[in-house]
Design an enzyme around this catalytic site. Structure first.
Site, PDB file in Angstrom:
ATOM      1  N   SER A 168      26.105 -18.969  92.850  1.00 14.99           N
ATOM      2  CA  SER A 168      26.195 -17.937  92.373  1.00 14.99           C
ATOM      3  C   SER A 168      24.530 -17.130  91.971  1.00 14.99           C
ATOM      4  CB  SER A 168      26.979 -17.549  91.099  1.00 14.99           C
ATOM      5  OG  SER A 168      27.453 -16.358  90.745  1.00 14.99           O
ATOM      6  N   ASP A 262      36.846 -14.621  96.397  1.00 16.10           N
ATOM      7  CA  ASP A 262      35.572 -14.230  95.608  1.00 16.10           C
ATOM      8  C   ASP A 262      34.783 -13.129  95.937  1.00 16.10           C
ATOM      9  OD1 ASP A 262      33.148 -14.264  94.244  1.00 16.10           O
ATOM     10  OD2 ASP A 262      32.284 -16.370  95.487  1.00 16.10           O
ATOM     11  N   HIS A 292      35.771 -17.842  92.729  1.00 16.10           N
ATOM     12  CA  HIS A 292      34.294 -17.883  92.131  1.00 16.10           C
ATOM     13  C   HIS A 292      34.132 -19.090  91.238  1.00 16.10           C
ATOM     14  CE1 HIS A 292      29.971 -16.484  92.224  1.00 16.10           C
ATOM     15  NE2 HIS A 292      30.418 -16.944  90.893  1.00 16.10           N
TER      16      HIS A 292
END
Length: 333
Positions: A168, A262, A292
Site C-alpha cells: 500500500s 481494491d 486490500h
C-alpha cells in the site's frame, strides 16, 4: 459492490472483510484526527495466530536524513540452517496510508517474508503524517535503504540482492526509493516488490470508483490518507507522491501484487504496464476476488499464501542470479 450490486469477493472472504471493517477507524468520516485513528487501530483485536518463527529479531535506531530524527528499524534474520551464507536483504516499508500502522502491525508480514524467502528483512518505522508530512517518509525510506546497503556484510546480506518492498503506502515508498536510487546513483536495487501499491494520488481510476466501499479499504479512507500526507495544497502529481507519473526508465525489476476488490487495483496494474513499456522486467500476481489487506492473512486465505509465496520466489531469485519473466501465480478466484 459492483454496479449491479454483486459482491465480487471470494465467498469465504466476506466475513473477514466485515470483521476487519467493524474494528477499523472510520477515516474521513467520524474519525478525522490521526491520533484518534491510531488509538482505534491499537484497540482492535489481536491476531489469534502465532507469528512466524524466524532466526532472530533485533531492534535498532539508525541515522535518518540530515537534521531528522533517528529511524527505528526491526531486523529479522532467517535461521542460519535454512539460509546458509549471504542471503537477499529486504528493506520493508509498512502500509497504513503514510498515517497509521507501524513495526508491530506488520511484524507477522515481515517475519513471513524472512521465513519464506530466507532473507534478512529490515522493517522501517518511518515518520508518519500529518505530524511529519511529505516528504519526511520518503527521506526516511531512502536513508534506511542507504544504511542497509552500507551494512550488508554485517547483516549477512548478499551484495547483489538488495530488495525494496512494501504494501500500500509502503509499496509507494518502495517504488519512490527505487526512483531515488536511480537518480542519485545508488544503492543498486535488485528488485522492487510492491503489494497493492499506491502509485497515483489523483485517485481517478475505474477501480477507485468500482471498489469505493464495502471492500475494507474505501475511497473515503484513501482521500483522507492523501490529505494527511500532502496537506490541502500538496502536489499530487509530484513523482515522489505518484510514481506512476514519473519517468520510469532504468528501474530495477519489479514484482507487483494486486487485488481486484481494491480501490488501488488499477493504478498498481498500470504501474506494471508502464514499467514494462520502459523496458523493466515485471512479474505480477493478480487476485481478482481479493481485497486490500488480504496479503496479511496467509493463515486464512489460499490467495494470500500464493501471494506471499510469489513475492518470496521473486526475492529468492535475486540471490541466485535468476530473473523471473511473465506472470507468477495469481489470477486466482
Amino acid at each position: 459492490m459492483s454496479p449491479a450490486g454483486e459482491d465480487r469477493l471470494a465467498p469465504d472472504v466476506r466475513g473477514l472483510v466485515d470483521a476487519m471493517t467493524a474494528s477499523f477507524p472510520d477515516l474521513g468520516g467520524t474519525v478525522t484526527d490521526a491520533a484518534e485513528a491510531r488509538r482505534v487501530l491499537a484497540a482492535a483485536p489481536a491476531s489469534p495466530f502465532p507469528p512466524p518463527v524466524v532466526g532472530s529479531v533485533e531492534g535498532r535506531d539508525i541515522p535518518g536524513p540530515a537534521g531528522a530524527p533517528r529511524i527505528p528499524v526491526r531486523i529479522y534474520r532467517p535461521d542460519p540452517d535454512d539460509a546458509p551464507g549471504p542471503c537477499p536483504t529486504v528493506v520493508f516499508f509498512h502500509g497504513g496510508g503514510w498515517v497509521i500502522c507501524d513495526l508491530d502491525t506488520h511484524d507477522s508480514t515481515a517475519r513471513g517474508l524472512c521465513r519464506e524467502a530466507g532473507a534478512v528483512v529490515v522493517s522501517v518505522d518511518y515518520r508518519l503524517a500529518p505530524e511529519a508530512p511529505f516528504p519526511a517518509a520518503v527521506g526516511d525510506a531512502y536513508a534506511a535503504l542507504c544504511w542497509t546497503a552500507g551494512h550488508l556484510a554485517e547483516l549477512g546480506g548478499d551484495a547483489g540482492a538488495l530488495v525494496v518492498a512494501g504494501d500500500s503506502a509502503g509499496g509507494n515508498l518502495a517504488a519512490v526509493v527505487a526512483l531515488l536510487a536511480r537518480d542519485r546513483g545508488g544503492p543498486r536495487i535488485a528488485l522492487q516488490a510492491l503489494v497493492y501499491p499506491a502509485t497515483d494520488a489523483h485517485q481517478t481510476t475505474e477501480s477507485f470508483a468500482r471498489n469505493a466501499d464495502r471492500y475494507f479499504l474505501t475511497a473515503a479512507h484513501c482521500r483522507w490518507f492523501v490529505e494527511q500526507y500532502l496537506g490541502a495544497d500538496g502536489d499530487r502529481s509530484h513523482p515522489h507522491v505518484s510514481p506512476l507519473l514519473a519517468d520510469l526508465t532504468g528501474l530495477p525489476p519489479a514484482h507487483i501484487v494486486t487485488a481486484g476488490c481494491d480501490p488501488l487495483c488499477d493504478e498498481g496494474r498500470a504501474y506494471a504496464t508502464k514499467l514494462r513499456a520502459r523496458g523493466t522486467e515485471v512479474t505480477e500476481s493478480h487476485f481478482p476476488r481479493m481485497f486490500h489487506g488480504f496479503f496479511g492473512f496467509p493463515e486464512l486465505l489460499d490467495d494470500a499464501r500464493t501471494a506471499v509465496a510469489d513475492v518470496a520466489k521473486a526475492i529468492v531469485s535475486t540471490g541466485s542470479g535468476r530473473k523471473n519473466s511473465g506472470e507468477v501465480g495469481g489470477d486466482a478466484g
